[in-house]
Motif scaffolding. Structure first.
Motif, PDB file in Angstrom:
ATOM      1  N   GLU A 333       0.819  -1.207  -0.046  1.00  0.00           N
ATOM      2  CA  GLU A 333       0.075   0.067  -0.120  1.00  0.00           C
ATOM      3  C   GLU A 333       0.910   1.370   0.201  1.00  0.00           C
ATOM      4  O   GLU A 333       2.115   1.350   0.336  1.00  0.00           O
ATOM      5  N   ASP A 334       0.225   2.276  -0.498  1.00  0.00           N
ATOM      6  CA  ASP A 334       0.978   3.681  -0.219  1.00  0.00           C
ATOM      7  C   ASP A 334       1.214   3.856   1.284  1.00  0.00           C
ATOM      8  O   ASP A 334       0.597   3.518   2.145  1.00  0.00           O
ATOM      9  N   LYS A 335       2.652   4.485   1.413  1.00  0.00           N
ATOM     10  CA  LYS A 335       2.918   4.618   2.495  1.00  0.00           C
ATOM     11  C   LYS A 335       2.158   5.667   3.340  1.00  0.00           C
ATOM     12  O   LYS A 335       2.073   5.445   4.634  1.00  0.00           O
ATOM     13  N   GLU A 336       1.496   6.454   2.854  1.00  0.00           N
ATOM     14  CA  GLU A 336       0.574   7.466   3.431  1.00  0.00           C
ATOM     15  C   GLU A 336      -0.645   6.580   4.017  1.00  0.00           C
ATOM     16  O   GLU A 336      -1.199   7.226   5.066  1.00  0.00           O
ATOM     17  N   PHE A 337      -0.833   5.353   3.614  1.00  0.00           N
ATOM     18  CA  PHE A 337      -2.130   4.579   4.075  1.00  0.00           C
ATOM     19  C   PHE A 337      -1.572   4.338   5.656  1.00  0.00           C
ATOM     20  O   PHE A 337      -2.619   4.473   6.431  1.00  0.00           O
ATOM     21  N   ALA A 338      -0.624   3.906   5.895  1.00  0.00           N
ATOM     22  CA  ALA A 338      -0.045   3.612   7.496  1.00  0.00           C
ATOM     23  C   ALA A 338      -0.273   4.709   8.125  1.00  0.00           C
ATOM     24  O   ALA A 338      -0.422   4.802   9.362  1.00  0.00           O
ATOM     25  N   GLU A 339       0.286   5.707   7.540  1.00  0.00           N
ATOM     26  CA  GLU A 339       0.315   7.178   8.398  1.00  0.00           C
ATOM     27  C   GLU A 339      -1.198   7.546   8.768  1.00  0.00           C
ATOM     28  O   GLU A 339      -1.426   7.994   9.928  1.00  0.00           O
ATOM     29  N   TYR A 340      -2.032   7.308   7.770  1.00  0.00           N
ATOM     30  CA  TYR A 340      -3.506   7.639   8.205  1.00  0.00           C
ATOM     31  C   TYR A 340      -3.844   6.530   9.052  1.00  0.00           C
ATOM     32  O   TYR A 340      -4.829   7.133   9.955  1.00  0.00           O
ATOM     33  N   LEU A 342      -2.737   4.837  11.331  1.00  0.00           N
ATOM     34  CA  LEU A 342      -2.162   4.955  12.908  1.00  0.00           C
ATOM     35  C   LEU A 342      -2.446   6.390  13.574  1.00  0.00           C
ATOM     36  O   LEU A 342      -2.543   6.635  14.798  1.00  0.00           O
ATOM     37  N   LYS A 343      -2.411   7.660  12.602  1.00  0.00           N
ATOM     38  CA  LYS A 343      -3.081   8.989  13.266  1.00  0.00           C
ATOM     39  C   LYS A 343      -4.288   8.885  13.474  1.00  0.00           C
ATOM     40  O   LYS A 343      -4.597   9.686  14.588  1.00  0.00           O
ATOM     41  N   THR A 344      -5.217   8.333  12.789  1.00  0.00           N
ATOM     42  CA  THR A 344      -6.603   8.260  13.058  1.00  0.00           C
ATOM     43  C   THR A 344      -6.797   7.455  14.259  1.00  0.00           C
ATOM     44  O   THR A 344      -7.420   7.840  15.329  1.00  0.00           O
ATOM     45  N   ILE A 345      -6.174   6.188  14.476  1.00  0.00           N
ATOM     46  CA  ILE A 345      -6.481   5.467  15.852  1.00  0.00           C
ATOM     47  C   ILE A 345      -5.911   6.073  16.967  1.00  0.00           C
ATOM     48  O   ILE A 345      -6.455   5.839  18.140  1.00  0.00           O
ATOM     49  N   GLN A 346      -5.016   6.807  16.741  1.00  0.00           N
ATOM     50  CA  GLN A 346      -4.432   7.543  17.969  1.00  0.00           C
ATOM     51  C   GLN A 346      -5.037   8.593  18.801  1.00  0.00           C
ATOM     52  O   GLN A 346      -5.055   8.806  19.921  1.00  0.00           O
TER      53      GLN A 346
END
Length: 349
Positions: A333-340, A342-346
């Motif tokens: 997946e796009d690297k931005e997907f993991a960032e999205y 993790l940032k959301t569930i934080q």
């Protein structure tokens, strides 16, 4: 006109009725006429608007690994389609030990349990029961709802809708006149889109489709999952082989939602495919069928058999008179997907 198109043509007059029923159902959940459950841990739903395969199981697998690497303890919740286990909550795997067979668990839950270590997999028709068990008995601190977009009884913190980059939205008609499970307006309730199975051959169509989605839903992020390679594993040795030429002349078979994709993958990689046997999705394998596959392959001059990961977990225990290989798809997946994610569930910690 093939059989599926003929069926859709017959069903087209009933599409507005089915579409209306699904919209009414969603409205009842939204207005709390039907009960919705809120859980004490973040919930991520992975689902689709279309029928058939869109890459949900690989996406669940990827998310589970991502979350574990980030320090979370995820659990996978599935309906257990096709599985014979019929309790309110059925533990396929504790994360340490597999407790149910493939026949009891269903194809996808059993495959996930076989591949993933340290991730409980639990099934149940009404998913609130396996959700509660995952939290109370397995200490899960985040839940992944496999094929959860239409399961509205569970509130979710991230709702991801997948589209396969080759099939996209099909004929864009609602069942029984097409492949859509709900009208397009249902996409308003999701949080993000993922286009899966992106390759060089379908990238242009995927880009065009992504433009349409962004135009209609500009507030929702969109990501791509790209196929960047394939590898072949020898079933008996449980290890990767040197190259596709090791297979010799091979006979392919599968029982998945989109068998043509598997056939195209074999031919694209230059595999010497002398025969291909597609079966209906979730087809049950037994020794009689395996014997038939081996005999037909030999009759066609094949030197080996080739199948998918999903099929392999159902036939690993069966005897074979030809070497069996498994084609594994490598995608990212796009690297931005993991960032999205993790940032959301934080936000919910």
């Amino acid at each position: 006109m093939n059989k599926i198109d003929f069926f859709f043509a017959l069903g087209r007059p009933l599409s507005p009725l089915y579409s209306g029923l699904m919209s009414t159902r969603a409205a009842f959940y939204k207005k709390s006429i039907f009960k919705r459950h809120t859980l004490p841990v973040p919930v991520i739903s992975i689902g689709n608007l279309t029928m058939g395969g869109s890459g949900k199981t690989p996406m669940v697998l990827s998310l589970a690994r991502m979350l574990k690497q980030a320090g979370y303890y995820p659990a996978i919740i599935s309906r257990g389609y096709g599985g014979k286990a019929n309790k309110k909550s059925n533990t396929v795997s504790t994360g340490k030990k597999i407790l149910l067979s493939q026949k009891e668990a269903g194809d996808e839950p059993f495959m996930l349990a076989k591949i993933l270590e340290g991730v409980p997999v639990i099934t149940g028709k009404s998913r609130i029961h396996p959700c509660k068990q995952a939290i109370e008995s397995h200490d899960a601190d985040i839940l992944l709802l496999d094929d959860g977009f239409q399961h509205l009884a569970i509130n979710r913190d991230i709702d991801i809708v997948l589209f396969n980059a080759t099939t996209l939205a099909g004929n864009s008609r609602v069942f029984p006149g097409g492949v859509l499970r709900e009208p397009v307006s249902a996409l308003k309730r999701c949080h993000a889109f993922m286009l899966t199975g992106v390759t060089g051959s379908n990238r242009e169509r995927a880009d065009q489709f992504s433009i349409l989605l962004k135009k209609k839903f500009p507030e929702k992020p969109l990501f791509f999952s790209k196929i960047f390679g394939y590898e072949v594993w020898a079933a008996d040795e449980k290890e990767s082989v040197g190259g596709f030429s090791d297979l010799g002349r091979t006979s392919g078979f599968c029982a998945i939602a989109n068998p043509i994709r598997f056939q195209d993958s074999m031919e694209m990689n230059g595999i010497d495919l002398v025969q291909f046997s597609p079966f209906e999705d979730h087809r049950k394998y037994d020794q009689r069928l395996m014997d038939r596959l081996c005999n037909e392959a030999k009759g066609a001059g094949a030197q080996s058999l080739l199948t998918t990961e999903k099929d392999f977990v159902k036939i690993d225990h069966l005897k074979r008179t030809l070497p069996l290989y498994v084609l594994k798809v490598k995608q990212k997946e796009d690297k931005e997907f993991a960032e999205y994610i993790l940032k959301t569930i934080q936000k919910y910690q």
